[in-house]
Design a protein around this motif. Structure first.
Motif, PDB file in Angstrom:
ATOM      1  N   GLN A 302      -3.373   7.006  -4.361  1.00 33.68           N
ATOM      2  CA  GLN A 302      -2.044   6.854  -3.616  1.00 33.68           C
ATOM      3  C   GLN A 302      -2.124   6.571  -2.299  1.00 33.68           C
ATOM      4  O   GLN A 302      -3.182   7.140  -1.692  1.00 33.68           O
ATOM      5  CB  GLN A 302      -0.985   7.939  -4.179  1.00 33.68           C
ATOM      6  N   GLY A 303      -1.298   5.952  -1.759  1.00 31.16           N
ATOM      7  CA  GLY A 303      -1.113   5.794  -0.337  1.00 31.16           C
ATOM      8  C   GLY A 303      -1.205   6.929   0.601  1.00 31.16           C
ATOM      9  O   GLY A 303      -1.410   6.999   1.863  1.00 31.16           O
ATOM     10  N   SER A 304      -0.472   8.001  -0.147  1.00 35.05           N
ATOM     11  CA  SER A 304      -0.280   9.231   0.457  1.00 35.05           C
ATOM     12  C   SER A 304      -1.418  10.169   0.275  1.00 35.05           C
ATOM     13  O   SER A 304      -1.484  11.188   1.269  1.00 35.05           O
ATOM     14  CB  SER A 304       1.097   9.763   0.138  1.00 35.05           C
ATOM     15  N   GLY A 305      -2.544   9.726  -0.338  1.00 33.63           N
ATOM     16  CA  GLY A 305      -3.756  10.373  -0.624  1.00 33.63           C
ATOM     17  C   GLY A 305      -3.492  11.613  -1.293  1.00 33.63           C
ATOM     18  O   GLY A 305      -4.352  12.466  -1.730  1.00 33.63           O
ATOM     19  N   LYS A 306      -2.022  11.919  -2.267  1.00 28.73           N
ATOM     20  CA  LYS A 306      -1.864  12.806  -2.995  1.00 28.73           C
ATOM     21  C   LYS A 306      -2.584  12.703  -4.554  1.00 28.73           C
ATOM     22  O   LYS A 306      -2.464  13.763  -5.340  1.00 28.73           O
ATOM     23  CB  LYS A 306      -0.389  12.872  -3.161  1.00 28.73           C
ATOM     24  N   GLY A 307      -3.107  11.526  -4.879  1.00 33.36           N
ATOM     25  CA  GLY A 307      -3.560  11.234  -6.130  1.00 33.36           C
ATOM     26  C   GLY A 307      -2.364  11.405  -7.230  1.00 33.36           C
ATOM     27  O   GLY A 307      -1.236  11.390  -7.140  1.00 33.36           O
TER      28      GLY A 307
END
Length: 384
Positions: A302-307
């Motif tokens: 994910q773009g937010s790095g949250k997976g």
């Protein structure tokens, strides 16, 4: 009986409406009410269509002959007409006929079919060779020879995430559009050398009569020659994992002049983007470069790095990302067995891997908290 016939008629009408509705919604697909295969734009496609029609006619003739004789026999030799059954047990002529005739029919079908199959596999005399690698879940293209020799890129699904999540209306080419299509010249024989970078994929474009499995560790060759300029779409046709439905194929067939111009532009971009092995990269430069490279990871992490919980681990706050750089470098180069994390050793250069690692270590909530905030290309080269 009338009620039953009416019910069947209603079912048939409903099925027709459903099929028509589905065909209308197929982006780039067949026309409304089309019931046959696409005509295609290659000689092989036309040969396959000819075989298709020939076999249909042969099946129709066999159907009419067999059932015609059967129904005539039932009608003409029924008990009410005083027919008496024959008493013979065998007939040499009949035995020979129903052995020889099917044999001749099979030969008549096999000869043109074999000729077409042999032509499909004959990759000799190709004007251009393109290596096609299937990855979870995108395609990699590398031009082995020709005007675009050396050009290589990844082709990712470009349908906006908002459409996939039903937050926006779906576009006309929903799930059938990419950021970088495969570009080829019209009228040239193109050899496609397929392989897999992780699991088995399949490169398939119906209008080009193309379907070739991409198997890790093997190079399998096929070819096509498009006779018409246009854009032709396909998809991976081998179940390859979670995002199997999200790795379309787009082939952009251009005129020779347009392809020559595209090749020239790509060669210029290739030269401009070539990394200087002696360059000393700053942290800011690596982060900026890594942000672009990270787009190949955003589908999973994910773009937010949250997976994605239960499927793909978060990079934001990850112990690996915030820990010693050697561990994260090893994962990028070797992948992680038993998970969807693949090796990027053959997909990304030393600079790109160093950049994307540096980006993850300096983004979201990771900035300023972990060890080794900067990973240099030399670190990747040494780890290889």
């Amino acid at each position: 009986m009338k009620k039953f016939s009416g019910f069947l008629g209603a079912c048939a009408m409903l099925m027709s409406e459903l099929v028509t509705a589905q065909v209308k919604d197929m982006p780039g697909g067949p026309r409304v009410n089309q019931i046959n295969m696409p005509e295609g734009v290659t000689q092989i496609t036309h040969a396959i269509n000819d075989l298709h029609y020939m076999l249909l006619w042969i099946c129709l003739v066999i159907f009419l002959a067999v059932f015609g004789v059967m129904f005539y026999s039932i009608w003409a030799h029924r008990k009410s007409r005083g027919a008496k059954p024959a008493t013979f047990h065998e007939h040499v002529g009949v035995e020979v006929a129903w052995t020889v005739i099917p044999f001749l029919i099979v030969i008549a079908m096999a000869l043109p079919a074999t000729r077409t199959v042999v032509a499909m596999k004959d990759t000799s005399g190709a004007d251009m060779t393109i290596k096609t690698t299937g990855y979870q879940w995108k395609w990699g293209y590398e031009y082995i020879d020709g005007p675009a020799k050396g050009v290589k890129f990844l082709s990712n699904l470009s349908t906006p995430r908002a459409q996939i999540e039903n937050k926006e209306p779906k576009g006309p080419f929903y799930l059938m559009e990419v950021d970088n299509p495969l570009v080829v010249p019209v009228g040239k024989k193109i050899r496609i050398a397929t392989t897999g970078g992780d699991v088995i994929h399949s490169w398939a474009v119906p209008e080009l009569s193309m379907k070739q499995d991409a198997i890790p560790g093997f190079i399998r060759n096929t070819w096509f020659r498009a006779d018409k300029v246009g854009v032709y779409r396909g998809q991976c046709s081998e179940l390859c994992g979670k995002d199997h439905a999200f790795m379309p194929i787009v082939v952009d067939v251009r005129s020779e002049a347009d392809f020559a111009k595209w090749s020239e532009d790509q060669q210029k971009l290739l030269a401009a983007s070539a990394d200087d092995p002696n360059k000393e990269w700053t942290q800011a430069e690596l982060v900026a470069r890594g942000e672009k490279v990270y787009q190949t990871c955003a589908a999973c992490h994910q773009g937010s790095g949250k997976g994605v919980m239960g499927a793909f681990p978060a990079l934001d706050g990850s112990k690996v990302v915030m820990g010693p750089k050697a561990d994260q470098i090893a994962i990028l180069l070797k992948g992680r067995q038993g998970t969807a994390m693949q090796s990027f050793a053959n997909q990304l250069s030393d600079v790109e891997i160093a950049a994307v690692i540096t980006y993850t270590r300096n983004s979201w909530g990771n900035a300023g908290k972990g060890q080794d905030p900067v990973v240099a290309p030399a670190d990747i080269k040494a780890a290889r």
